[in-house]
Scaffold this motif. Structure first.
Motif, PDB file in Angstrom:
ATOM      1  N   ASP A 273      -2.210   6.145  18.008  1.00 41.45           N
ATOM      2  CA  ASP A 273      -3.139   5.150  17.573  1.00 41.45           C
ATOM      3  C   ASP A 273      -3.017   3.600  18.176  1.00 41.45           C
ATOM      4  O   ASP A 273      -3.811   3.053  18.887  1.00 41.45           O
ATOM      5  N   PHE A 274      -2.137   3.360  17.709  1.00 45.38           N
ATOM      6  CA  PHE A 274      -1.302   1.738  18.040  1.00 45.38           C
ATOM      7  C   PHE A 274       0.092   1.897  18.158  1.00 45.38           C
ATOM      8  O   PHE A 274       0.688   2.913  17.725  1.00 45.38           O
ATOM      9  N   CYS A 275       0.556   0.933  18.751  1.00 45.18           N
ATOM     10  CA  CYS A 275       2.026   0.728  18.874  1.00 45.18           C
ATOM     11  C   CYS A 275       2.649  -0.018  17.590  1.00 45.18           C
ATOM     12  O   CYS A 275       2.129  -1.055  17.384  1.00 45.18           O
ATOM     13  N   TYR A 276       3.473   0.625  16.805  1.00 41.88           N
ATOM     14  CA  TYR A 276       3.970   0.282  15.527  1.00 41.88           C
ATOM     15  C   TYR A 276       5.299  -0.413  15.611  1.00 41.88           C
ATOM     16  O   TYR A 276       6.175   0.339  16.563  1.00 41.88           O
TER      17      TYR A 276
ATOM     18  N   HIS B  23       2.168  -5.558  22.010  1.00 39.92           N
ATOM     19  CA  HIS B  23       1.533  -4.407  22.715  1.00 39.92           C
ATOM     20  C   HIS B  23       0.056  -4.299  21.978  1.00 39.92           C
ATOM     21  O   HIS B  23      -0.614  -3.478  22.466  1.00 39.92           O
ATOM     22  N   TYR B  24      -0.220  -5.238  20.943  1.00 37.04           N
ATOM     23  CA  TYR B  24      -1.510  -4.986  20.355  1.00 37.04           C
ATOM     24  C   TYR B  24      -2.730  -5.079  20.986  1.00 37.04           C
ATOM     25  O   TYR B  24      -3.790  -4.716  20.787  1.00 37.04           O
TER      26      TYR B  24
ATOM     27  N   SER C  94      -1.434  -7.010  10.787  1.00 34.53           N
ATOM     28  CA  SER C  94      -1.632  -7.631  12.023  1.00 34.53           C
ATOM     29  C   SER C  94      -0.277  -8.203  12.528  1.00 34.53           C
ATOM     30  O   SER C  94       0.696  -8.213  11.825  1.00 34.53           O
ATOM     31  N   PRO C  95      -0.181  -8.663  13.905  1.00 34.65           N
ATOM     32  CA  PRO C  95       1.444  -9.011  14.461  1.00 34.65           C
ATOM     33  C   PRO C  95       1.662 -10.212  13.685  1.00 34.65           C
ATOM     34  O   PRO C  95       2.634 -10.592  13.934  1.00 34.65           O
ATOM     35  N   GLU C  96       0.592 -10.885  13.058  1.00 33.66           N
ATOM     36  CA  GLU C  96       0.748 -12.066  12.350  1.00 33.66           C
ATOM     37  C   GLU C  96       2.097 -12.096  11.357  1.00 33.66           C
ATOM     38  O   GLU C  96       2.839 -12.956  11.013  1.00 33.66           O
ATOM     39  N   PHE C  97       2.108 -10.723  10.753  1.00 34.50           N
ATOM     40  CA  PHE C  97       3.124 -10.465   9.639  1.00 34.50           C
ATOM     41  C   PHE C  97       4.486 -10.138  10.325  1.00 34.50           C
ATOM     42  O   PHE C  97       5.426 -10.305   9.783  1.00 34.50           O
TER      43      PHE C  97
ATOM     44  N   ALA D 133       0.949  -1.234  -0.034  1.00 32.91           N
ATOM     45  CA  ALA D 133      -0.055   0.209  -0.121  1.00 32.91           C
ATOM     46  C   ALA D 133       0.793   1.149  -0.145  1.00 32.91           C
ATOM     47  O   ALA D 133       2.292   1.063   0.298  1.00 32.91           O
ATOM     48  N   GLU D 134       0.287   2.367  -0.107  1.00 26.95           N
ATOM     49  CA  GLU D 134       0.960   3.626  -0.389  1.00 26.95           C
ATOM     50  C   GLU D 134       1.831   3.800   1.256  1.00 26.95           C
ATOM     51  O   GLU D 134       3.051   4.183   1.093  1.00 26.95           O
ATOM     52  N   SER D 135       1.476   3.473   2.238  1.00 27.28           N
ATOM     53  CA  SER D 135       2.179   3.437   3.377  1.00 27.28           C
ATOM     54  C   SER D 135       1.784   2.327   4.436  1.00 27.28           C
ATOM     55  O   SER D 135       0.527   2.385   4.576  1.00 27.28           O
ATOM     56  N   VAL D 136       2.528   1.566   4.858  1.00 36.22           N
ATOM     57  CA  VAL D 136       2.244   0.404   5.643  1.00 36.22           C
ATOM     58  C   VAL D 136       2.866   0.554   7.076  1.00 36.22           C
ATOM     59  O   VAL D 136       3.949   0.484   6.872  1.00 36.22           O
ATOM     60  N   ALA D 137       1.892   0.249   8.087  1.00 34.48           N
ATOM     61  CA  ALA D 137       2.662   0.064   9.341  1.00 34.48           C
ATOM     62  C   ALA D 137       2.189  -1.534   9.901  1.00 34.48           C
ATOM     63  O   ALA D 137       1.527  -2.076   9.598  1.00 34.48           O
ATOM     64  N   GLN D 138       3.263  -1.776  10.956  1.00 31.75           N
ATOM     65  CA  GLN D 138       2.992  -3.210  11.493  1.00 31.75           C
ATOM     66  C   GLN D 138       2.799  -3.173  12.977  1.00 31.75           C
ATOM     67  O   GLN D 138       3.339  -2.442  13.809  1.00 31.75           O
TER      68      GLN D 138
END
Ligand code: UD2
Length: 302
Positions: A212-215, A186-187, A270-273, A176-181
């Motif tokens: 928002d989330f911990c990346y 911590h999810y 998702s943390p699976e990645f 995607a244009e920008s992707v975060a993990q």
């Protein structure tokens, strides 16, 4: 921008196609409050994702391997990437390393190449040595590389840590244009407990009401343009902190989190990645795509 409900308000998995009974699936969040999808195994059809991916594009995979990380992790990382990472796509591995260190020879499939990013950067890489943590200067080196051949060659990039290996298909669904993990540790945590930088003097600081989330900095990606923006933001923040004698709690990762708070990612993995077995069993983690090697923090880095 409103704040995202975290695990307190999970959504059901959608597009269920797996062999399990739907009631055997735990609930997970599949979309952020700004409309970005959160990709979990079972929420996409890999064949459709592959077909929808722009054909004939080059995907870059950048990885830093300096000091003992090169010898210990790089070969296995590349071998498993050949088995699982963007199979059937045109891929260039960009290995950032130092001086005369020998990059292991790994048999690459058709349309796949490896480039060593060291000649022009040799001096700069050598200067990493005194630094406690090589990861601190990745943003600056990546930004420089994105402005050169790497930036002209690749359409999308994935930037990853080397002390991990691929264990499952990591395909076009992750582009995607920008992707975060999402960080596996911590999810499930509430936002106020997330380990963001809280020292207001740091460029990476987030207010308790922010984030928002911990990346994770171990996997992030996007288009060349988006990554140029992200890496320059982080590199400037790291430089500013350093000039003030500061170091954010989680180094480059803290700055990455600040950047993604300000410029929301278009897609979340998702943390699976990118999973660490040390987190323990989680019902929603079924087929990790990348697995961390055991961390050896007692050994020297850099
Ligand atoms: C976490 C993050 C990492 C980074 C770091 C900042 C995870 C899984 N990783 O990793 O992305 O934000 O925190 O502190 O959350 N490296 C070398 N040689 C070295 C040291 C590091 O090549 O001697 C490279 C290598 O690609 C490695 C990466 O830098 O994978 C991150 O270093 P780390 O894995 O030692 O840092 P760690 O575990 O604290």
């Amino acid at each position: 921008m409103g704040l995202c409900p975290l695990a307190r308000m999970p959504l059901l998995r959608d597009n269920f196609t797996g062999p399990l009974h739907p009631w055997a699936w735990p609930e997970v969040l599949t979309c952020t409050c700004w409309g970005a999808p959160i990709i979990w195994d079972g929420t996409f059809d890999p064949d459709v994702a592959q077909q929808e991916a722009v054909q004939n594009l080059t995907i870059g995979l950048t990885v830093f391997a300096v000091g003992r990380y090169l010898e210990k992790y790089l070969a296995h990382f590349l071998e498993t990437a050949e088995q699982h990472f963007m199979v059937g796509q045109r891929v260039v591995y960009y290995v950032f390393t130092e001086g005369s260190a020998a990059v292991p020879r790994v048999r690459l499939g058709p349309g796949r190449r490896l480039r060593e990013e060291r000649e022009e950067r040799e001096e700069r890489v050598a200067r990493w040595r005194p630094w406690q943590n090589v990861s601190m200067v990745r943003m600056r080196a990546l930004h420089a590389a994105l402005g050169g051949r790497l930036g002209r060659e690749a359409r999308f990039l994935r930037c990853v840590d080397v002390d991990q290996h691929f264990s499952g298909t990591f395909g076009s669904e992750a582009l995607a244009e920008s992707v975060a993990q999402l960080l596996g540790w911590h999810y499930r945590w509430r936002r106020r407990l997330l380990p963001f930088e809280r020292d207001a003097r740091s460029a990476a600081a987030l207010d308790p009401s922010e984030g928002d989330f911990c990346y994770q900095a171990a996997v992030f990606g996007g288009s060349v343009a988006a990554l140029r923006q992200l890496t320059v933001y982080c590199a400037r923040g790291l430089r500013r902190d350093r000039a003030r004698g500061l170091e954010a709690r989680w180094h480059d990762e803290s700055h990455l989190n600040k950047s993604f708070w300000l410029q929301k990612p278009a897609k979340l993995l998702s943390p699976e990645f990118c999973w660490s077995s040390d987190v323990g069993r989680r019902a929603e983690i079924r087929r990790p795509q990348l697995l961390w090697a055991p961390k050896e923090y007692a050994l020297p880095r850099g």
